[in-house]
Design an enzyme around this catalytic site. Structure first.
Site, PDB file in Angstrom:
ATOM      1  N   ASP A  82     -51.825   0.650  44.324  1.00 54.71           N
ATOM      2  CA  ASP A  82     -50.998   1.334  45.301  1.00 54.71           C
ATOM      3  C   ASP A  82     -51.276   2.831  45.170  1.00 54.71           C
ATOM      4  OD1 ASP A  82     -48.814   1.594  47.184  1.00 54.71           O
ATOM      5  OD2 ASP A  82     -48.040  -0.276  46.328  1.00 54.71           O
ATOM      6  N   ASP A 136     -49.913   3.795  50.444  1.00 54.97           N
ATOM      7  CA  ASP A 136     -48.484   3.825  50.744  1.00 54.97           C
ATOM      8  C   ASP A 136     -48.146   4.825  51.848  1.00 54.97           C
ATOM      9  OD1 ASP A 136     -45.718   3.020  49.840  1.00 54.97           O
ATOM     10  OD2 ASP A 136     -45.572   5.193  49.542  1.00 54.97           O
ATOM     11  N   GLU A 148     -50.686   1.240  54.674  1.00 54.88           N
ATOM     12  CA  GLU A 148     -49.348   0.851  55.133  1.00 54.88           C
ATOM     13  C   GLU A 148     -48.981   1.788  56.277  1.00 54.88           C
ATOM     14  OE1 GLU A 148     -44.675   0.498  53.829  1.00 54.88           O
ATOM     15  OE2 GLU A 148     -45.901   2.189  53.259  1.00 54.88           O
ATOM     16  N   HIS A 165     -42.693  -6.320  49.130  1.00 55.52           N
ATOM     17  CA  HIS A 165     -41.599  -5.876  48.262  1.00 55.52           C
ATOM     18  C   HIS A 165     -40.520  -5.092  49.010  1.00 55.52           C
ATOM     19  CE1 HIS A 165     -44.093  -2.442  48.878  1.00 55.52           C
ATOM     20  NE2 HIS A 165     -43.208  -1.660  48.294  1.00 55.52           N
ATOM     21  N   ASP A 166     -40.738  -4.810  50.277  1.00 58.29           N
ATOM     22  CA  ASP A 166     -39.752  -4.077  51.074  1.00 58.29           C
ATOM     23  C   ASP A 166     -39.008  -4.986  52.043  1.00 58.29           C
ATOM     24  OD1 ASP A 166     -40.529  -1.631  49.952  1.00 58.29           O
ATOM     25  OD2 ASP A 166     -41.943  -1.184  51.567  1.00 58.29           O
TER      26      ASP A 166
HETATM   27  O1  TEU Z   1     -42.621   2.135  52.317  1.00 56.68           O
HETATM   28  C1  TEU Z   1     -42.564   3.016  53.397  1.00 56.68           C
HETATM   29  C2  TEU Z   1     -41.392   2.756  54.234  1.00 56.68           C
HETATM   30  O2  TEU Z   1     -40.291   2.773  53.772  1.00 56.68           O
HETATM   31  C3  TEU Z   1     -41.582   2.457  55.669  1.00 56.68           C
HETATM   32  O3  TEU Z   1     -40.390   1.922  56.144  1.00 56.68           O
HETATM   33  C4  TEU Z   1     -41.962   3.673  56.424  1.00 56.68           C
HETATM   34  O4  TEU Z   1     -41.381   3.609  57.677  1.00 56.68           O
HETATM   35  C5  TEU Z   1     -43.431   3.660  56.638  1.00 56.68           C
HETATM   36  O5  TEU Z   1     -44.067   3.372  55.440  1.00 56.68           O
HETATM   37  C6  TEU Z   1     -44.065   4.889  57.153  1.00 56.68           C
HETATM   38  O6  TEU Z   1     -45.399   4.508  57.326  1.00 56.68           O
HETATM   39  C7  TEU Z   1     -43.371   2.493  51.224  1.00 56.68           C
HETATM   40  C8  TEU Z   1     -43.160   1.533  50.084  1.00 56.68           C
HETATM   41  O7  TEU Z   1     -43.613   0.267  50.472  1.00 56.68           O
HETATM   42  C9  TEU Z   1     -41.731   1.562  49.663  1.00 56.68           C
HETATM   43  O8  TEU Z   1     -41.442   0.639  48.650  1.00 56.68           O
HETATM   44  C10 TEU Z   1     -41.427   2.974  49.198  1.00 56.68           C
HETATM   45  O9  TEU Z   1     -40.060   3.088  48.930  1.00 56.68           O
HETATM   46  C11 TEU Z   1     -41.809   4.024  50.229  1.00 56.68           C
HETATM   47  O10 TEU Z   1     -43.097   3.808  50.777  1.00 56.68           O
HETATM   48  C12 TEU Z   1     -41.844   5.374  49.577  1.00 56.68           C
HETATM   49  O11 TEU Z   1     -42.937   5.450  48.723  1.00 56.68           O
END
Ligand code: TEU
Ligand code: CA
Length: 558
Positions: free
Chosen positions: A110, A212, A254, A328-329
């Site tokens: 990550d 991320d 992501e 995981h989200d």
């Molecule tokens: O998630 C990002 C996140 O919260 C998304 O909802 C956001 O809208 C998007 O990523 C923007 O492109 C990542 C991780 O997967 C999460 O676990 C973390 O909390 C977050 O980034 C912060 O690092």
């Protein structure tokens, strides 16, 4: 570097290695605890590599393992070149890479570089003085003379995107928690530092990165722009050329902002950016447009199919899809898209079949292959996630009742995915010898890996078969996708064709028996590749599907 298996695959003329692999996401904190401190760790991961190899996994995405105060469970990094002590050491990491290689398993890390932890030395230096040489690594603005906050931008955890720093009299910018200050990507020194971090891990043997929240790096805070900002693609190409070019990597961004209209900018053949994106249109369908995950939305199968159909169509000849139900989200797939009660096993297999036989690289989130479910929360004390705590305050202040908040958080919160992996029916589900950092789902005596290993009818065996089909059959990895009966309200069906072969996939998304009239372009007679019910050799005419039945038949195009 290459295992015997991957060398064979690389001889596929058009194929990158990741086109025939199934990926698996490990959330290290919750996967396997080797030393009885209640927290999963790298030696724990190593001890389960045989399990993953047996499942047919070719690449593992590791959620963050770097040094972190864990304000956001590792998505807040304070040292990019070391391992968090609770997860192990660099020596453990090297051993994990080597042991993976022996089993044909690669690792992607990550890459969390939209922001750092507020405990990263860069940020500590930056906030020490306005003249610090690291001040410009972050984004600082003066208070607005009338409103205080420089502007009204909000972050993803429901907080204002600005926090005032008393010592230096300016606000710093953060799109997530206040302990996750955003890096200033406009500063070329920041970008060079990130490229160096990437090369550091690639040289250490990782096969690539899951990037991320990467669609935030081109932001323009003064214009109120976070996602898909003006400099995004410029920075991604620069990153590719500086750190990835000439290496055989898998990179997946992501990108919650990705739509079919901009997908090829990220992952098109000539994009020089990344291999694929994680797009979220199918998961966003399950939430309210305004309130997000804090209000569930009823969605129809027709809407869901339309999302997959347009992504399959857009990336048919260029680019590449990633395929996932969970991470995981997100809440557990079988709880959100299937039935985690009576039909749990059938619906878990159905969801896997429907998704994994599309074109793209499937990502399995740990425990999904067992049909693990959401957690039956009974009390606020069971939550661990900073997002829940921030939103608890915000939603209640905005008028939501405690009861309503608790109900929706229980259904949609990220902790559902983060409960410990259920390995056995023994104490703490075999995850740890001690009390885990987050409660184990009480259904572990029924749902656990030990009960499924060796059972050919298990959800696990079904996932193993799907991974095998992807490796063995070019029609699964590369066949052309075409939807069948897109307007059918209960059944997802599609074909994949390659040469003179047709694969027809049919999946009943409901808990009822359903009649399905097979359109002519879906008719096929041949062999059943996979099914969660009785095997079928022919698909034509009117067929009756059992609740959550799903199958695939491969035969010659007639
Ligand atoms: O998630 C990002 C996140 O919260 C998304 O909802 C956001 O809208 C998007 O990523 C923007 O492109 C990542 C991780 O997967 C999460 O676990 C973390 O909390 C977050 O980034 C912060 O690092
Ligand atoms: Ca541990």
């Amino acid at each position: 570097m290459m295992s015997a298996r991957s060398i064979k695959q690389d001889s596929r003329p058009d194929g990158a290695w990741w086109q025939t692999e199934t990926a698996y996401q490990i959330y290290p904190r919750s996967f396997c605890d080797s030393n009885g401190d209640g927290v999963g760790d790298i030696p724990g991961i190593i001890s389960k590599l045989d399990y993953l190899a047996d499942l047919g996994v070719g690449v593992v995405w590791l959620s963050p393992i770097n040094t972190s105060p864990m304000a956001d469970m590792g998505y807040d990094i304070s040292n990019y070149r070391d391992i968090a002590p609770e997860f192990g050491t660099l020596a453990d990491f090297d051993r994990m890479i080597a042991e993976g290689e022996k089993r044909g398993i690669r690792f992607i890390m990550d890459l969390v570089v939209n922001h750092t932890s507020d405990e990263h030395p860069w940020f500590k230096e930056a906030r020490a003085s306005r003249n610090s040489e690291y001040r410009d690594f972050y984004i600082w603005r003066d208070p607005h003379p009338e409103h205080g906050y420089p502007n009204d931008m909000m972050g993803f955890f429901g907080l204002p995107a600005w926090t005032f720093d008393e010592a230096t009299g300016q606000f710093y910018f953060h799109l997530f928690d206040r302990r996750q200050p955003d890096l200033n990507w406009d500063n070329p020194d920041v970008r060079a530092a990130v490229h160096e971090i990437m090369r550091f891990w690639l040289d250490r043997g990782v096969a690539g990165f899951r990037m991320d929240a990467i669609d935030l790096i081109g932001k323009d805070p003064d214009a109120g722009i976070g996602l898909d900002g003006p400099r995004l693609h410029e920075f991604l190409r620069e990153m590719h050329d500086a750190a990835l070019d000439g290496r055989d990597t898998l990179t997946v961004g992501e990108t919650s902002s990705a739509r079919v209209t901009n997908a090829l900018k990220f992952c098109g053949r000539d994009s020089r950016e990344m291999s694929m994106v994680h797009q979220f249109e199918h998961t966003l369908l399950t939430w309210d447009k305004d309130k997000g995950k804090w209000k569930s939305r009823d969605f129809t199968l027709v809407e869901l199919k339309a999302v997959f159909d347009r992504w399959q169509a857009t990336l048919a000849d260029d680019g590449w899809n990633s395929l996932f139900w969970s991470n995981h989200d997100l809440p557990r797939a079988v709880s959100k898209f299937g039935d985690d009660g009576e039909h749990r096993v059938m619906s878990a297999k159905m969801l896997a079949t429907a998704l994994h036989l599309m074109k793209g690289t499937p990502f399995v989130f740990q425990g999904e292959e067992l049909g693990m479910t959401n957690f039956p929360f009974t009390d606020m004390s069971q939550f661990r996630d900073v997002e829940v705590f921030n939103h608890h305050e915000i939603q209640l202040a905005a008028g939501m009742s405690q009861q309503a908040f608790f109900a929706v958080a229980s259904e949609n919160c990220r902790d559902n995915a983060r409960t410990p992996m259920q390995w056995t029916d023994g104490p703490h589900a075999g995850f740890s010898s001690a009390e885990p950092w987050i409660p184990v789902n009480p259904n572990y005596p029924q749902i656990n890996a030990a009960a499924q290993i060796g059972d050919p009818d298990s959800v696990l065996a079904h996932y193993r078969r799907l991974a095998g089909l992807r490796r063995d059959l070019p029609v699964v990895s590369h066949g052309r996708y075409a939807p069948l009966a897109p307007e059918h309200p209960e059944v997802m069906a599609y074909t994949r064709t390659l040469g003179d072969e047709r694969l027809t996939v049919v999946a009943n998304f409901t808990a009822q028996s359903v009649a399905f009239d097979v359109p002519d372009d879906g008719r096929v007679q041949g062999r059943c590749l996979i099914s969660n019910a009785d095997a079928r050799q022919a698909v034509s005419g009117r067929i009756m599907l059992a609740p959550f039945e799903a199958f695939a038949v491969l035969g010659p195009i007639s």
